[in-house]
Motif scaffolding. Structure first.
Motif, PDB file in Angstrom:
ATOM      1  N   PHE A 178       4.183   4.876 -12.081  1.00 47.13           N
ATOM      2  CA  PHE A 178       5.093   4.704 -12.711  1.00 47.13           C
ATOM      3  C   PHE A 178       4.842   5.126 -14.365  1.00 47.13           C
ATOM      4  CE2 PHE A 178       7.123   1.445 -15.683  1.00 47.13           C
ATOM      5  CZ  PHE A 178       8.509   1.988 -15.413  1.00 47.13           C
TER       6      PHE A 178
ATOM      7  N   CYS B 240      10.320   2.610  -4.060  1.00 48.85           N
ATOM      8  CA  CYS B 240      10.250   3.699  -3.165  1.00 48.85           C
ATOM      9  C   CYS B 240       9.068   3.735  -2.266  1.00 48.85           C
ATOM     10  CB  CYS B 240      10.562   5.202  -3.921  1.00 48.85           C
ATOM     11  SG  CYS B 240       8.716   6.039  -4.069  1.00 48.85           S
TER      12      CYS B 240
ATOM     13  N   LYS C 280       6.996   5.703  -1.207  1.00 49.19           N
ATOM     14  CA  LYS C 280       5.665   6.082  -2.155  1.00 49.19           C
ATOM     15  C   LYS C 280       4.958   5.257  -2.769  1.00 49.19           C
ATOM     16  CE  LYS C 280       5.585  10.736  -3.045  1.00 49.19           C
ATOM     17  NZ  LYS C 280       5.739  11.916  -3.760  1.00 49.19           N
TER      18      LYS C 280
END
Ligand code: SF4
Length: 89
Positions: free
Chosen positions: A64, A83, A85
């Motif tokens: 992030f 998500c 991942k």
């Protein structure tokens, strides 16, 4: 007189060479930016959702990038998103 003409031609060649170098550098930088963008996954391909899953959200993922970006998934990304991942930071 001939000396002045030769000197002007040499200066002109240096200016043209400099312009060519700058144009080439610009192309390379643009290409790198396009390659970096292309390397990111689409939100759909990683099941991105704008809300957390199992208590995990983008704001605690190592990829992030505040405020609304991700190193590996195309943006915009919400801090509360998630998500497949996801990797805890
Ligand atoms: S959970 Fe997915 S979209 Fe969110 S920051 Fe991590 S990798 Fe990016």
């Amino acid at each position: 007189m001939a000396y002045v003409t030769l000197d002007l031609m040499a200066s002109r060649r240096r200016v043209l060479a400099g312009a060519a170098t700058l144009s080439f550098a610009g192309l390379m930088l643009g290409g790198n930016a396009a390659a970096a963008a292309a390397a990111k996954s689409s939100q759909k391909s990683v099941d991105y959702q704008p809300h957390p899953k199992g208590g995990h959200g983008c704001n605690t993922c190592k990829d992030f990038v505040p405020q609304s970006n991700c190193k590996t998934v195309e943006g915009p990304i919400q801090a509360s998103g998630w998500c497949n991942k996801y990797a805890h930071s």
